[in-house]
Design an enzyme around this catalytic site. Sequence first.
Site, short mmCIF file in Angstrom:
data_model
loop_
_atom_site.label_atom_id
_atom_site.label_comp_id
_atom_site.label_asym_id
_atom_site.label_seq_id
_atom_site.Cartn_x
_atom_site.Cartn_y
_atom_site.Cartn_z
N TYR A 248 0.83 -1.19 0.00
CA TYR A 248 0.00 0.00 0.00
C TYR A 248 0.87 1.25 0.00
O TYR A 248 2.03 1.22 0.39
CB TYR A 248 -0.99 0.01 1.17
N CYS A 249 0.24 2.33 -0.48
CA CYS A 249 0.88 3.64 -0.51
C CYS A 249 -0.17 4.63 0.01
O CYS A 249 -0.95 4.28 0.87
CB CYS A 249 1.35 3.96 -1.93
N PHE A 250 -0.19 5.83 -0.51
CA PHE A 250 -1.21 6.79 -0.08
C PHE A 250 -2.55 6.54 -0.76
O PHE A 250 -3.58 6.48 -0.11
CB PHE A 250 -0.77 8.23 -0.39
#
Length: 120
Positions: free
Chosen positions: A60-62
Amino acid sequence: DLFENLNDGDTENDPYIISLRSAEDYAKGHIPGAVNIGLAALADPDSLAKLPTDRKIVVYCFTGHTGSQATAILNALGYDASNLKFGMTAWTMDTEVATGAFDNDTSCMDYPFVTGTSPK
Protein backbone atom coordinates in the site's frame (compact mmCIF):
# COMPACT_ATOMS: atom_id res chain seq x y z
CA ASP A 1 -10.92 -7.68 3.41
CA LEU A 2 -7.45 -6.89 4.78
CA PHE A 3 -8.85 -5.43 8.01
CA GLU A 4 -11.08 -8.47 8.52
CA ASN A 5 -8.20 -10.82 7.79
CA LEU A 6 -5.91 -9.10 10.29
CA ASN A 7 -8.63 -9.21 12.95
CA ASP A 8 -10.02 -12.71 12.47
CA GLY A 9 -7.98 -14.16 15.37
CA ASP A 10 -5.89 -16.35 13.05
CA THR A 11 -2.40 -14.94 12.53
CA GLU A 12 -1.48 -17.90 10.31
CA ASN A 13 -3.42 -16.42 7.38
CA ASP A 14 -2.13 -12.85 7.75
CA PRO A 15 -0.39 -11.47 4.67
CA TYR A 16 3.01 -9.84 4.64
CA ILE A 17 2.24 -6.11 4.43
CA ILE A 18 4.51 -3.54 2.81
CA SER A 19 4.11 0.20 3.25
CA LEU A 20 5.66 1.96 0.26
CA ARG A 21 5.44 5.39 1.86
CA SER A 22 8.45 7.31 3.12
CA ALA A 23 9.99 6.41 6.48
CA GLU A 24 8.69 9.73 7.83
CA ASP A 25 5.12 8.97 6.75
CA TYR A 26 5.41 5.37 7.96
CA ALA A 27 6.38 6.71 11.41
CA LYS A 28 3.25 8.92 11.49
CA GLY A 29 1.10 5.81 11.25
CA HIS A 30 0.89 2.53 9.35
CA ILE A 31 -1.16 -0.63 9.15
CA PRO A 32 -0.34 -2.93 12.08
CA GLY A 33 2.41 -5.37 11.14
CA ALA A 34 3.45 -3.51 7.97
CA VAL A 35 7.11 -3.16 7.07
CA ASN A 36 8.41 -0.06 5.34
CA ILE A 37 10.09 -0.55 1.96
CA GLY A 38 10.13 2.32 -0.52
CA LEU A 39 9.26 1.66 -4.16
CA ALA A 40 12.82 2.45 -5.30
CA ALA A 41 14.24 -0.15 -2.90
CA LEU A 42 11.59 -2.80 -3.49
CA ALA A 43 13.34 -4.61 -6.35
CA ASP A 44 16.77 -4.51 -4.69
CA PRO A 45 18.10 -8.02 -4.08
CA ASP A 46 18.39 -7.33 -0.33
CA SER A 47 14.73 -6.26 -0.14
CA LEU A 48 13.52 -9.16 -2.26
CA ALA A 49 15.42 -11.63 -0.09
CA LYS A 50 13.30 -10.53 2.89
CA LEU A 51 9.96 -11.12 1.15
CA PRO A 52 8.13 -14.39 1.73
CA THR A 53 7.61 -16.61 -1.29
CA ASP A 54 5.01 -18.78 0.45
CA ARG A 55 2.69 -16.07 1.70
CA LYS A 56 0.37 -13.43 0.26
CA ILE A 57 1.89 -9.93 0.10
CA VAL A 58 -0.22 -6.78 0.35
CA VAL A 59 1.35 -3.46 -0.62
CA TYR A 60 0.00 0.00 0.00
CA CYS A 61 0.88 3.64 -0.51
CA PHE A 62 -1.21 6.79 -0.08
CA THR A 63 -3.80 6.33 -2.83
CA GLY A 64 -3.03 3.02 -4.53
CA HIS A 65 -1.19 4.28 -7.61
CA THR A 66 2.32 3.45 -6.44
CA GLY A 67 0.99 0.29 -4.84
CA SER A 68 -0.31 -0.89 -8.20
CA GLN A 69 3.15 -0.44 -9.73
CA ALA A 70 4.77 -2.35 -6.88
CA THR A 71 2.19 -5.12 -7.21
CA ALA A 72 2.93 -5.45 -10.93
CA ILE A 73 6.67 -5.66 -10.23
CA LEU A 74 6.24 -8.27 -7.50
CA ASN A 75 3.81 -10.36 -9.54
CA ALA A 76 6.21 -10.28 -12.51
CA LEU A 77 8.91 -11.59 -10.17
CA GLY A 78 6.69 -14.47 -9.07
CA TYR A 79 5.32 -13.17 -5.76
CA ASP A 80 1.64 -13.42 -4.82
CA ALA A 81 1.04 -9.69 -4.34
CA SER A 82 -2.03 -7.46 -4.16
CA ASN A 83 -2.49 -3.73 -3.90
CA LEU A 84 -4.62 -2.21 -1.12
CA LYS A 85 -7.28 -0.37 -3.10
CA PHE A 86 -7.04 3.39 -2.46
CA GLY A 87 -4.15 2.85 0.01
CA MET A 88 -4.05 4.72 3.32
CA THR A 89 -6.78 7.10 2.17
CA ALA A 90 -9.15 4.13 2.39
CA TRP A 91 -7.65 2.80 5.63
CA THR A 92 -7.92 5.92 7.78
CA MET A 93 -9.51 9.34 7.75
CA ASP A 94 -6.69 10.77 9.88
CA THR A 95 -5.20 13.45 7.62
CA GLU A 96 -1.84 13.29 9.43
CA VAL A 97 -1.50 9.63 8.43
CA ALA A 98 -3.27 9.69 5.07
CA THR A 99 -1.59 12.88 3.94
CA GLY A 100 -2.06 11.94 0.30
CA ALA A 101 -5.83 12.29 0.56
CA PHE A 102 -7.33 14.12 -2.39
CA ASP A 103 -8.89 17.48 -1.60
CA ASN A 104 -11.10 19.00 -4.29
CA ASP A 105 -10.71 22.50 -2.85
CA THR A 106 -6.92 22.53 -3.22
CA SER A 107 -6.15 19.84 -5.79
CA CYS A 108 -8.85 20.04 -8.44
CA MET A 109 -8.44 22.42 -11.37
CA ASP A 110 -12.06 21.83 -12.46
CA TYR A 111 -11.14 21.69 -16.14
CA PRO A 112 -13.96 21.28 -18.67
CA PHE A 113 -14.88 17.84 -19.98
CA VAL A 114 -17.16 16.39 -22.63
CA THR A 115 -19.71 13.61 -22.54
CA GLY A 116 -20.92 11.11 -25.08
CA THR A 117 -19.34 8.29 -27.01
CA SER A 118 -17.71 10.17 -29.89
CA PRO A 119 -14.49 12.20 -29.62
CA LYS A 120 -15.10 15.95 -29.92
